[in-house]
Design a protein around this motif. Structure first.
Motif: not given
Length: 82
Positions: A38-41, A43-45, A47-48
């Motif tokens: 969840r944290r990685r997702r 963070a990715r969102r 950054l996008w």
């Protein structure tokens, strides 16, 4: 310890039965793994989103400032009063 002894020791280690994992550990591992995903997702969102916002800001700046247009030359004073 020579090579044959090292190989024999490695075989003995690999042939042993792995230790049993406590059953309550499984739930903890799943919880931590899901939290990490969840944290990685997130963070990715984020950054996008930042990349898209920066692209829009650059596009607005480029349209308003028009850096590709050559500025007018002002080498001679304007002719007034003729």
């Amino acid at each position: 310890m020579n090579r044959a002894e090292r190989e024999a020791a490695a075989r003995r280690i690999m042939e042993r039965v792995p230790p049993r994992v406590p059953p309550e550990l499984y739930g903890e591992v799943l919880r931590r793994g899901n939290r990490r995903l969840r944290r990685r997702r997130a963070a990715r969102r984020l950054l996008w989103l930042l990349l898209c916002a920066a692209s829009v800001a650059f596009l607005v700046w480029a349209v308003t400032a028009r850096p590709w247009v050559e500025p007018p030359t002002q080498t001679t004073p304007p002719y007034t009063g003729w």
